[in-house]
Design a protein around this motif. Structure first.
Motif, PDB file in Angstrom:
ATOM      1  N   PRO A 112      60.551  63.568  58.531  1.00  0.00           N
ATOM      2  CA  PRO A 112      61.944  63.722  59.290  1.00  0.00           C
ATOM      3  C   PRO A 112      62.840  64.828  59.144  1.00  0.00           C
ATOM      4  CG  PRO A 112      61.251  63.259  56.793  1.00  0.00           C
ATOM      5  CD  PRO A 112      59.780  63.511  57.982  1.00  0.00           C
ATOM      6  N   PRO A 113      63.769  65.285  59.578  1.00  0.00           N
ATOM      7  CA  PRO A 113      64.538  66.392  59.537  1.00  0.00           C
ATOM      8  C   PRO A 113      64.372  67.952  57.996  1.00  0.00           C
ATOM      9  CG  PRO A 113      65.635  64.325  59.804  1.00  0.00           C
ATOM     10  CD  PRO A 113      64.474  64.084  59.898  1.00  0.00           C
ATOM     11  N   GLU A 114      64.171  68.575  58.466  1.00  0.00           N
ATOM     12  CA  GLU A 114      64.496  69.469  57.784  1.00  0.00           C
ATOM     13  C   GLU A 114      63.425  69.542  56.485  1.00  0.00           C
ATOM     14  OE1 GLU A 114      68.566  68.756  56.080  1.00  0.00           O
ATOM     15  OE2 GLU A 114      69.744  69.477  58.023  1.00  0.00           O
ATOM     16  N   ASN A 115      62.845  68.605  55.861  1.00  0.00           N
ATOM     17  CA  ASN A 115      61.906  68.098  55.014  1.00  0.00           C
ATOM     18  C   ASN A 115      60.455  68.177  55.093  1.00  0.00           C
ATOM     19  OD1 ASN A 115      62.853  65.673  54.874  1.00  0.00           O
ATOM     20  ND2 ASN A 115      63.341  65.571  52.490  1.00  0.00           N
ATOM     21  N   GLY A 116      60.401  67.938  56.734  1.00  0.00           N
ATOM     22  CA  GLY A 116      58.696  66.953  56.816  1.00  0.00           C
ATOM     23  C   GLY A 116      57.872  67.595  56.890  1.00  0.00           C
ATOM     24  N   ALA A 117      56.951  67.093  56.228  1.00  0.00           N
ATOM     25  CA  ALA A 117      55.855  67.871  55.694  1.00  0.00           C
ATOM     26  C   ALA A 117      55.138  68.565  56.788  1.00  0.00           C
ATOM     27  CB  ALA A 117      54.383  67.297  54.123  1.00  0.00           C
ATOM     28  N   ALA A 118      53.934  69.413  55.838  1.00  0.00           N
ATOM     29  CA  ALA A 118      53.656  70.824  56.734  1.00  0.00           C
ATOM     30  C   ALA A 118      52.158  69.760  56.567  1.00  0.00           C
ATOM     31  CB  ALA A 118      53.637  72.421  56.624  1.00  0.00           C
ATOM     32  N   PHE A 119      51.717  69.950  57.613  1.00  0.00           N
ATOM     33  CA  PHE A 119      49.628  69.746  57.343  1.00  0.00           C
ATOM     34  C   PHE A 119      49.376  71.291  57.310  1.00  0.00           C
ATOM     35  CE2 PHE A 119      51.364  66.100  59.521  1.00  0.00           C
ATOM     36  CZ  PHE A 119      50.662  64.814  59.369  1.00  0.00           C
ATOM     37  N   PRO A 120      48.468  71.602  56.406  1.00  0.00           N
ATOM     38  CA  PRO A 120      47.693  72.685  56.253  1.00  0.00           C
ATOM     39  C   PRO A 120      46.538  72.665  57.464  1.00  0.00           C
ATOM     40  CG  PRO A 120      47.078  71.385  54.416  1.00  0.00           C
ATOM     41  CD  PRO A 120      48.225  70.633  54.953  1.00  0.00           C
ATOM     42  N   MET A 121      45.699  73.461  57.842  1.00  0.00           N
ATOM     43  CA  MET A 121      44.604  74.116  59.208  1.00  0.00           C
ATOM     44  C   MET A 121      43.805  72.927  57.683  1.00  0.00           C
ATOM     45  SD  MET A 121      45.031  75.375  61.626  1.00  0.00           S
ATOM     46  CE  MET A 121      46.487  76.003  62.649  1.00  0.00           C
ATOM     47  N   HIS A 122      42.709  72.019  59.321  1.00  0.00           N
ATOM     48  CA  HIS A 122      41.703  70.969  58.748  1.00  0.00           C
ATOM     49  C   HIS A 122      41.159  70.582  59.858  1.00  0.00           C
ATOM     50  CE1 HIS A 122      44.578  68.232  59.580  1.00  0.00           C
ATOM     51  NE2 HIS A 122      43.972  67.184  59.287  1.00  0.00           N
ATOM     52  N   GLN A 123      40.197  70.216  59.878  1.00  0.00           N
ATOM     53  CA  GLN A 123      38.964  69.734  61.217  1.00  0.00           C
ATOM     54  C   GLN A 123      38.924  67.872  59.950  1.00  0.00           C
ATOM     55  OE1 GLN A 123      35.309  71.225  59.727  1.00  0.00           O
ATOM     56  NE2 GLN A 123      35.322  71.645  61.853  1.00  0.00           N
TER      57      GLN A 123
END
Length: 260
Positions: A112-123
């Motif tokens: 969602p806008p403004e607070n869409g969650a990040a994805f940490p680096m992964h496989q």
């Protein structure tokens, strides 16, 4: 949809962005389907926040982030079943996986806008390891994705290193693999990013005023078998292209447990 040089690029770099796989009408149809699924989930009291947890971001920032994620979307709306076997998708998959392609699972991801969650680096490998590593993700963009709204980032060639040790809920040490280390894969609605499940990837949070909606399909070669008994989804093994040469292995080995 792609040329031999694109196949070579995928093999060398572990990812490939293909432009214009879906037309505007198809994108709008899937976009509307995503919103309806979110609405039905809320009505069924099955709504949830799938934002990643861990120590890759400060705790106070993590609390504010939201990610809408639901699996098996091709069971929720027919537009996604059509997308799974879309001729343009199949044309690409046949060249980078081979003639015999299966679906493993599907899901949707909405930042969602403004607070869409990040994805940490992964496989993706730790979630569903397979013998021959043909598994890939096809991320369908339903909105423009750029650095401002948290487009996917990949580390080119990282799939060649094989599986890496993950921490927490299957993400890499953020001090060794910060998100900004990845190459941004900006894309338009209708574009599809294909990437191997060993390719390191992640994304920043959505800080824009725009929603970032993606539908993701995981595909594999029909004779690439899982090495662990986990992450089984209904429809796993659906033939998308070609034939299944393994007559006695057309279904996952699972047991249905009836609820009392």
């Amino acid at each position: 949809m792609i040329q031999s040089r694109d196949v070579d690029f995928y093999k060398e770099n572990g990812y490939l962005l293909v432009k214009g796989v879906f037309n505007e009408t198809e994108v709008v149809e899937m976009r509307e389907a995503v919103e309806k699924i979110i609405g039905r989930a809320a009505q069924a009291k099955a709504d949830r926040n799938d934002a990643w947890q861990g120590d890759y971001l400060p705790a106070e920032e993590l609390k504010k982030l939201v990610l809408k994620g639901f699996h098996d979307v091709h069971y929720h709306d027919a537009s996604f079943m059509r997308a799974v076997i879309h001729p343009n998708m199949v044309a690409v998959l046949k060249q980078i996986i081979g003639p015999n392609v299966q679906l493993h699972h599907s899901k949707m991801l909405v930042k969602p806008p403004e607070n869409g969650a990040a994805f940490p680096m992964h496989q993706d490998y730790p979630y569903f390891p397979h013998e021959n590593h043909t598994m890939l993700a096809a991320s369908i963009h339903l909105d423009r994705a750029d650095e401002e709204n948290g487009c996917l980032r990949v580390i080119p060639g990282s799939h060649l290193a094989g599986s890496l040790p993950h921490i927490g809920s299957h993400y890499l040490n953020h001090k060794e693999y910060p998100i900004h280390l990845g190459t941004p894969c900006e894309a338009e609605a209708g574009d599809v990013l294909f990437f191997n499940y060993l390719t390191i990837h992640g994304s920043s949070s959505n800080k824009s005023t725009r929603t970032r909606r993606n539908v993701l399909f995981q595909y594999r070669e029909a004779s690439d078998f899982p090495t662990t008994q986990e992450h089984y989804d209904w429809g796993m093994g659906l033939m998308v292209s070609g034939e299944n040469p393994n007559f006695t292995k057309v279904k996952p080995n699972y047991t249905i447990i009836k609820e009392a």
